[in-house]
Scaffold this motif. Structure first.
Motif, mmCIF file in Angstrom:
data_model
loop_
_atom_site.group_PDB
_atom_site.id
_atom_site.type_symbol
_atom_site.label_atom_id
_atom_site.label_comp_id
_atom_site.label_asym_id
_atom_site.label_seq_id
_atom_site.Cartn_x
_atom_site.Cartn_y
_atom_site.Cartn_z
ATOM 1 N N ILE A 155 -43.212 2.204 -25.595
ATOM 2 C CA ILE A 155 -41.939 1.631 -25.145
ATOM 3 C C ILE A 155 -40.869 2.712 -25.074
ATOM 4 O O ILE A 155 -40.024 2.718 -24.165
ATOM 5 C CB ILE A 155 -41.522 0.482 -26.077
ATOM 6 C CG1 ILE A 155 -42.466 -0.714 -25.872
ATOM 7 C CG2 ILE A 155 -40.075 0.076 -25.844
ATOM 8 C CD1 ILE A 155 -42.128 -1.929 -26.683
ATOM 9 N N TRP A 156 -40.902 3.653 -26.018
ATOM 10 C CA TRP A 156 -39.962 4.781 -25.962
ATOM 11 C C TRP A 156 -40.174 5.588 -24.683
ATOM 12 O O TRP A 156 -39.205 6.003 -24.038
ATOM 13 C CB TRP A 156 -40.168 5.670 -27.184
ATOM 14 C CG TRP A 156 -39.425 6.968 -27.101
ATOM 15 C CD1 TRP A 156 -38.110 7.189 -27.397
ATOM 16 C CD2 TRP A 156 -39.951 8.238 -26.668
ATOM 17 N NE1 TRP A 156 -37.783 8.509 -27.175
ATOM 18 C CE2 TRP A 156 -38.887 9.178 -26.734
ATOM 19 C CE3 TRP A 156 -41.196 8.673 -26.250
ATOM 20 C CZ2 TRP A 156 -39.060 10.519 -26.393
ATOM 21 C CZ3 TRP A 156 -41.366 10.013 -25.898
ATOM 22 C CH2 TRP A 156 -40.311 10.915 -25.971
ATOM 23 N N SER A 157 -41.428 5.820 -24.309
ATOM 24 C CA SER A 157 -41.708 6.608 -23.104
ATOM 25 C C SER A 157 -41.207 5.902 -21.857
ATOM 26 O O SER A 157 -40.753 6.554 -20.906
ATOM 27 C CB SER A 157 -43.210 6.894 -22.994
ATOM 28 O OG SER A 157 -43.946 5.700 -22.809
ATOM 29 N N ALA A 158 -41.268 4.563 -21.822
ATOM 30 C CA ALA A 158 -40.743 3.823 -20.673
ATOM 31 C C ALA A 158 -39.230 4.010 -20.556
ATOM 32 O O ALA A 158 -38.690 4.168 -19.462
ATOM 33 C CB ALA A 158 -41.094 2.340 -20.799
ATOM 34 N N GLY A 159 -38.534 4.017 -21.691
ATOM 35 C CA GLY A 159 -37.096 4.263 -21.673
ATOM 36 C C GLY A 159 -36.769 5.684 -21.281
ATOM 37 O O GLY A 159 -35.768 5.946 -20.604
ATOM 38 N N GLY B 257 -35.966 -4.404 -20.805
ATOM 39 C CA GLY B 257 -36.606 -4.625 -19.506
ATOM 40 C C GLY B 257 -35.594 -4.818 -18.394
ATOM 41 O O GLY B 257 -35.757 -4.279 -17.286
ATOM 42 N N ILE B 258 -34.518 -5.572 -18.678
ATOM 43 C CA ILE B 258 -33.459 -5.767 -17.686
ATOM 44 C C ILE B 258 -32.823 -4.426 -17.333
ATOM 45 O O ILE B 258 -32.518 -4.141 -16.166
ATOM 46 C CB ILE B 258 -32.401 -6.757 -18.210
ATOM 47 C CG1 ILE B 258 -32.989 -8.176 -18.286
ATOM 48 C CG2 ILE B 258 -31.153 -6.751 -17.321
ATOM 49 C CD1 ILE B 258 -32.080 -9.175 -18.956
ATOM 50 N N GLY B 259 -32.623 -3.582 -18.337
ATOM 51 C CA GLY B 259 -32.039 -2.268 -18.092
ATOM 52 C C GLY B 259 -32.901 -1.414 -17.169
ATOM 53 O O GLY B 259 -32.397 -0.758 -16.256
ATOM 54 N N ILE B 260 -34.217 -1.419 -17.395
ATOM 55 C CA ILE B 260 -35.119 -0.636 -16.550
ATOM 56 C C ILE B 260 -35.130 -1.185 -15.126
ATOM 57 O O ILE B 260 -35.139 -0.431 -14.147
ATOM 58 C CB ILE B 260 -36.544 -0.634 -17.152
ATOM 59 C CG1 ILE B 260 -36.544 0.120 -18.478
ATOM 60 C CG2 ILE B 260 -37.545 -0.005 -16.182
ATOM 61 C CD1 ILE B 260 -37.862 0.082 -19.215
ATOM 62 N N SER C 53 -39.563 4.427 -10.544
ATOM 63 C CA SER C 53 -38.872 3.541 -11.473
ATOM 64 C C SER C 53 -39.515 2.160 -11.495
ATOM 65 O O SER C 53 -39.625 1.532 -12.555
ATOM 66 C CB SER C 53 -37.396 3.419 -11.089
ATOM 67 O OG SER C 53 -36.741 4.664 -11.171
ATOM 68 N N PHE C 54 -39.933 1.682 -10.322
ATOM 69 C CA PHE C 54 -40.588 0.366 -10.271
ATOM 70 C C PHE C 54 -41.947 0.420 -10.985
ATOM 71 O O PHE C 54 -42.307 -0.516 -11.715
ATOM 72 C CB PHE C 54 -40.774 -0.074 -8.823
ATOM 73 C CG PHE C 54 -41.387 -1.449 -8.697
ATOM 74 C CD1 PHE C 54 -40.634 -2.582 -8.982
ATOM 75 C CD2 PHE C 54 -42.704 -1.597 -8.315
ATOM 76 C CE1 PHE C 54 -41.196 -3.846 -8.881
ATOM 77 C CE2 PHE C 54 -43.269 -2.856 -8.205
ATOM 78 C CZ PHE C 54 -42.517 -3.987 -8.496
ATOM 79 N N VAL C 55 -42.682 1.510 -10.770
ATOM 80 C CA VAL C 55 -43.953 1.689 -11.495
ATOM 81 C C VAL C 55 -43.694 1.735 -12.998
ATOM 82 O O VAL C 55 -44.444 1.156 -13.797
ATOM 83 C CB VAL C 55 -44.663 2.976 -11.024
ATOM 84 C CG1 VAL C 55 -45.885 3.270 -11.892
ATOM 85 C CG2 VAL C 55 -45.075 2.851 -9.563
ATOM 86 N N ASN C 56 -42.608 2.404 -13.378
ATOM 87 C CA ASN C 56 -42.243 2.466 -14.792
ATOM 88 C C ASN C 56 -41.893 1.080 -15.337
ATOM 89 O O ASN C 56 -42.192 0.764 -16.496
ATOM 90 C CB ASN C 56 -41.056 3.414 -14.982
ATOM 91 C CG ASN C 56 -40.658 3.573 -16.430
ATOM 92 O OD1 ASN C 56 -41.487 3.859 -17.289
ATOM 93 N ND2 ASN C 56 -39.380 3.380 -16.717
#
Length: 476
Positions: A239-243, A318-321, A451-454
């Motif tokens: 989850i950290w890597s996604a951020g 998730g909303i932020g991403i 970003s969408f893939v992320n």
């Protein structure tokens, strides 16, 4: 640590202020002159020493202040306490953002219009006041007792599990006993990452334990708590890597300033917004959203529902991403129109030409990017603090900043890769120094896709993570 950081920062600011005196810096130099004097060794030493103390002070304060502030709220595991902690994290991040905004505008204005001596003197005075307020209020703070180094504890788990690798684990009940400290709430380790469980198995009580019940060799036998601490850290890394990947979008500020400098930035016929001030819109949006969300939206929705209502941590991240992904799409569209305007107006060879297109085209990106930061960054800080063990609270408060630093490196790699792959003998790269001949819109669309893939990656990580502690409180 915070007190040490305050003193180091104050000393650094005082030394930096001293560099504004004529004796502490080289004399003014005219660019056309060939007789400019360089700074002396002592002058450079003063400047570098100031930077060193500022860096040390920032490390002490930033690594501990958020976690220390959260310690003052208590440790009750309830929905009401979760709401209080959410409010604290939001206001902390909002106030930091507001401080950055004032630094980028008010303090810079003083430096440019009044002078560097006064401009650097203002932060010195502010640092004195903040340090005094911290030490005066110190007796009233809740202070957790320091424990052994968490780094050593995690290293012991890794070494212990490797040393005990020949132990066979079974899902069935066995006569093996797990080592745990007296009074610990964890008597047996969890089933996830079971290999690490080998580090806490007592094979021979006579050899593995001392007469008082402690491990005779901590590098061969660890507590269940140590094992679970390492599992918690490993568990949050995806989850950290996604951020961290989301933060790549934040690292595009230099390109944005370049774009804004070619666009019409006039608010009125006489007032023009400086191109370098546009990134401060993000900071302003973060601060505004924190106030609206915490003081208006959440209380109003809770009143309508008749109970405390707020988004859980994984939803906010998730909303932020997702908002960050949309912001890049908005930026790609704006750049496409800006580039078309430059070509139509006959400036394909002049990247500095002023175009008849409003810089307000960039506003959707800045607003969405600010909202993305407000949701994701604040949610990340609270998530790491909640999910990681109490002994690692200082680590939890720095993970988000570490991700932002890593994102800068990833962003540089992406720019270099795009430049190399899109540049040809008779073709400018997408990220050409001439933004009118390049295709920054294509580059932004690439970031949108990544970003969408992320975002999909984050959803997978979120589902595989399972319920976090906060969700368990909500479901009670």
């Amino acid at each position: 640590m915070i007190g040490f950081g305050c003193m180091a920062s104050l000393l650094g600011m005082v030394l930096l202020w001293l560099t504004t005196f004529p004796e502490a810096r080289p004399p003014p130099c005219v660019q056309s002159s060939y007789n400019c004097k360089s700074a002396t060794t002592l002058q450079l030493l003063l400047l570098y020493t100031a930077f060193c103390f500022l860096a040390i002070g920032a490390g002490g304060i930033r690594s501990s202040s958020l976690a220390f502030g959260a310690d003052q709220l208590g440790t009750s595991n309830s929905l009401k306490h979760a709401r209080i902690r959410e409010s604290f994290f939001s206001w902390y991040y909002g106030i930091v953002a507001a401080s950055v905004f004032l630094g980028m505008t008010f303090v810079v204005y003083i430096q440019d219009n009044v002078g560097w001596m006064v401009g650097f003197g203002v932060p010195v005075v502010l640092m004195i006041l903040s340090s005094l307020s911290f030490f005066v209020a110190s007796p009233s703070y809740v202070k957790s007792k320091p424990r052994a180094s968490w780094i050593t504890g995690l290293a012991q788990v890794v070494v212990g599990s490797i040393r005990n690798r020949r132990i066979k684990l079974s899902s069935q009940a066995t006569d093996k006993v797990d080592y745990h400290t007296k009074g610990s709430m964890l008597l047996v380790p969890s089933e996830k990452l079971r290999f690490l469980n080998k580090a806490c198995i007592i094979r021979n009580p006579q050899e593995d334990l001392t007469p008082d019940g402690k491990a005779s060799n901590p590098w061969s036998l660890c507590t269940v708590d140590q094992v679970e601490d390492l599992k918690a850290l490993i568990k949050v890394i995806p989850i950290w890597s996604a951020g961290m990947l989301k933060s790549v979008n934040v690292s595009q500020s230099s390109f944005l300033i370049l774009q804004a400098s070619t666009m019409n930035r006039h608010i009125t016929s006489k007032f023009e917004v400086p191109a370098a001030s546009f990134p401060s819109i993000v900071v302003l949006v973060i601060t505004t959203w924190v106030v609206l969300y915490d003081r208006i939206i959440i209380p109003l929705v809770s009143k309508v529902k008749g109970k405390i209502v707020c988004l859980n941590l994984k939803q906010r991240m998730g909303i932020g991403i997702l908002l960050s992904t949309i912001s890049m799409a908005a930026l790609a569209i704006a750049e496409s129109f800006r580039r078309e305007t430059a070509i139509k107006e006959g400036f394909p060879e002049d990247p500095h030409a002023q175009l008849h297109i409003s810089a307000m085209w960039l506003l959707p990106y800045f607003v969405l990017s600010g909202l993305a930061e407000a949701f994701n960054a604040i949610g990340q800080n609270e998530f790491f603090y909640t999910e990681l063990p109490k002994s690692m609270s200082s680590v939890a408060s720095t993970l988000q900043g570490l991700g932002l630093s890593a994102a800068s490196l990833v962003s540089s790699f992406i720019v270099s890769a795009v430049r190399d792959f899109t540049k040809g003998e008779a073709q400018e790269s997408w990220v050409s120094s001439n933004i009118n001949k390049g295709h920054y819109d294509y580059y932004y669309w690439l970031l949108t896709i990544l970003s969408f893939v992320n975002f999909i990656y984050y959803l997978v990580c979120s589902l595989s993570y399972g319920p976090c502690r906060e969700e368990k409180w909500f479901n009670r």
